[in-house]
Design an enzyme around this catalytic site. Structure first.
Site, mmCIF file in Angstrom:
data_model
loop_
_atom_site.group_PDB
_atom_site.id
_atom_site.type_symbol
_atom_site.label_atom_id
_atom_site.label_comp_id
_atom_site.label_asym_id
_atom_site.label_seq_id
_atom_site.Cartn_x
_atom_site.Cartn_y
_atom_site.Cartn_z
ATOM 1 N N ASP A 218 0.852 -1.194 0.000
ATOM 2 C CA ASP A 218 0.000 0.000 0.000
ATOM 3 C C ASP A 218 0.891 1.248 0.000
ATOM 4 O O ASP A 218 2.059 1.208 -0.420
ATOM 5 C CB ASP A 218 -0.963 -0.060 1.198
ATOM 6 C CG ASP A 218 -2.262 0.704 0.959
ATOM 7 O OD1 ASP A 218 -2.247 1.942 1.120
ATOM 8 O OD2 ASP A 218 -3.286 0.079 0.597
ATOM 9 N N ASP A 219 0.366 2.340 0.499
ATOM 10 C CA ASP A 219 1.066 3.627 0.467
ATOM 11 C C ASP A 219 2.412 3.549 1.205
ATOM 12 O O ASP A 219 2.582 2.700 2.082
ATOM 13 C CB ASP A 219 0.177 4.695 1.127
ATOM 14 C CG ASP A 219 0.476 6.099 0.615
ATOM 15 O OD1 ASP A 219 1.506 6.296 -0.058
ATOM 16 O OD2 ASP A 219 -0.340 7.001 0.892
ATOM 17 N N LYS B 2 -3.665 -0.729 -6.703
ATOM 18 C CA LYS B 2 -4.709 -0.052 -5.914
ATOM 19 C C LYS B 2 -4.538 1.440 -6.156
ATOM 20 O O LYS B 2 -3.445 1.980 -5.981
ATOM 21 C CB LYS B 2 -4.558 -0.370 -4.424
ATOM 22 C CG LYS B 2 -5.490 0.464 -3.542
ATOM 23 C CD LYS B 2 -5.357 0.093 -2.063
ATOM 24 C CE LYS B 2 -6.084 1.103 -1.185
ATOM 25 N NZ LYS B 2 -5.957 0.775 0.257
ATOM 26 N N ASP C 195 -5.781 5.117 -5.283
ATOM 27 C CA ASP C 195 -6.449 5.862 -4.212
ATOM 28 C C ASP C 195 -6.965 7.223 -4.701
ATOM 29 O O ASP C 195 -6.848 7.552 -5.900
ATOM 30 C CB ASP C 195 -5.471 6.008 -3.031
ATOM 31 C CG ASP C 195 -6.169 5.933 -1.674
ATOM 32 O OD1 ASP C 195 -7.383 6.188 -1.613
ATOM 33 O OD2 ASP C 195 -5.484 5.636 -0.683
ATOM 34 N N GLU D 101 -12.040 4.966 -4.777
ATOM 35 C CA GLU D 101 -12.547 6.336 -4.639
ATOM 36 C C GLU D 101 -13.547 6.426 -3.485
ATOM 37 O O GLU D 101 -14.336 7.351 -3.413
ATOM 38 C CB GLU D 101 -13.070 6.904 -5.968
ATOM 39 C CG GLU D 101 -14.189 6.143 -6.652
ATOM 40 C CD GLU D 101 -15.570 6.493 -6.123
ATOM 41 O OE1 GLU D 101 -15.951 5.882 -5.107
ATOM 42 O OE2 GLU D 101 -16.280 7.318 -6.730
ATOM 43 N N ARG E 92 -14.022 0.294 -4.475
ATOM 44 C CA ARG E 92 -14.422 0.476 -3.081
ATOM 45 C C ARG E 92 -15.820 1.076 -3.056
ATOM 46 O O ARG E 92 -16.118 2.004 -3.811
ATOM 47 C CB ARG E 92 -13.429 1.383 -2.376
ATOM 48 C CG ARG E 92 -12.148 0.644 -1.933
ATOM 49 C CD ARG E 92 -12.338 -0.014 -0.589
ATOM 50 N NE ARG E 92 -12.690 1.022 0.375
ATOM 51 C CZ ARG E 92 -11.796 1.817 0.962
ATOM 52 N NH1 ARG E 92 -10.508 1.661 0.742
ATOM 53 N NH2 ARG E 92 -12.181 2.755 1.798
ATOM 54 N N ASP F 36 -13.111 4.224 4.437
ATOM 55 C CA ASP F 36 -12.178 3.243 5.007
ATOM 56 C C ASP F 36 -12.796 2.447 6.161
ATOM 57 O O ASP F 36 -13.504 2.992 7.001
ATOM 58 C CB ASP F 36 -10.936 3.949 5.563
ATOM 59 C CG ASP F 36 -10.031 4.457 4.452
ATOM 60 O OD1 ASP F 36 -10.351 4.248 3.270
ATOM 61 O OD2 ASP F 36 -9.005 5.066 4.794
#
Ligand SMILES: *[C@@H]1O[C@H](CO)[C@@H](O)[C@H](O)[C@H]1NC(C)=O
Length: 299
Positions: A111-112, A187, A189, A222, A240, A244
């Site tokens: 991920d990030d 992924k 974002d 999004e 999504r 979150d």
């Protein structure tokens, strides 16, 4: 105070999930479960549409991927920004040694925070030299060597949520570098998006990924803001549907409830994404995690 009430809701939730989940090809347990639970099918047009699978595939991004929903691991919910290449390699090892890989959990998704805070001289994305000194290609080779797939993360904005470089207006170059590293999953974002609509920001990366010629699972993130189930089928392999997830029973059940309404839009090629599992991260009881784990495949 809240917990007993929420626990009582569980059977209802599971039931609803069963009823509205589209019967994936050859999934007879829906009918069997319905008979067991004595649910009379409601003869309404809306319900008939839920069961109409004739448009599956036609409505979805046709890149040959996501015939079933993605399964695997993602670094964020446990490690957040504290990642490095050893964590990713160890996780790949663990997916194999625990037997999860054999069950189909084959994506190892970073991920990030994998990337350097600045692009290189040619504007190219660079891995963070402190935490990923061997580079992403080496990591992809390692993960592929275990029979697994490697996922990476970027953002349809000018920065990622952790303020690393975003891919807005760099879609072609970034897709090309991901493909050259052997990345299998992106992924994508939604932070720092300049207020531009997701419908305008997400398709360019779809096209950029396609033009690399490499099959790369495209995971839209999004946050369900513009009801992506209604339009993202032709854009990504998953979208999504909500904000979150948090590692709490309340968040998990809220998301399951919100995700439900989009069930009929999911199918081979494109899936609703209720966000990543929190199982094992410590915020719920064992029974609650078991419910979480059971509800997610129904979503
Ligand atoms: C690119 O898009 C075309 C048209 O939808 C599709 O046939 C092809 O499989 C795609 N290629 C990749 C690598 O996604």
């Amino acid at each position: 105070m809240e917990a007993p009430r929420l626990r009582l809701r569980l059977p209802f939730l599971l039931l609803v999930a069963l009823v509205v989940s589209p019967p994936a090809n050859g999934w007879p347990p829906v009918a069997a479960a319905a008979r067991r639970m004595r649910i009379e099918p409601l003869p309404t047009a809306a319900l008939r549409r839920l069961y109409d699978t004739s448009n599956y595939g036609k409505l979805q991004l046709n890149n040959g991927l996501a015939l079933t929903p993605q399964m695997g691991w993602n670094s964020w919910n446990f490690f957040a920004c504290n990642i490095n290449e050893a964590v990713i390699r160890d996780t790949a090892d663990a997916l194999v040694s625990t037997g999860l890989a054999d069950l189909g959990y084959n994506y190892v998704n970073i991920d990030d925070c994998w990337s350097n805070v600045k692009r290189g001289k040619g504007d190219q994305l660079l891995p963070d030299p402190k935490t990923f000194p061997s580079g992403i290609k080496a990591l992809a080779d390692y993960v592929h060597g275990k029979g697994l797939k490697l996922g990476i993360y970027s953002d349809a904005g000018i920065f990622t949520c952790q303020v690393r470089p975003g891919s807005l207006y760099h879609e072609k170059d970034d897709a090309a570098i991901f493909a050259s590293w052997g990345v299998d999953y992106l992924k994508y974002d939604n932070c720092y998006n300049l207020g531009i609509k997701p419908k305008d920001r997400y398709p360019p990366m779809r096209d950029a990924l396609n033009s690399t010629g490499r099959q790369i699972f495209y995971s839209l993130c999004e946050w369900g803001q513009d009801d992506p189930a209604l339009w993202a089928g032709k854009v990504g392999n998953s979208w999504r549907t909500t904000d979150d997830i948090q590692d709490t029973w309340k968040s998990m059940t809220d998301i399951a409830d919100k995700n439900n309404k989009w069930a009929s839009y999911a199918g081979p090629g494109g899936w609703n994404d209720p966000d990543m599992l929190e199982v094992g991260n410590g915020g719920m009881t064992f029974a609650e995690y078991r419910a979480h784990f059971s509800i997610w495949p129904l979503s």
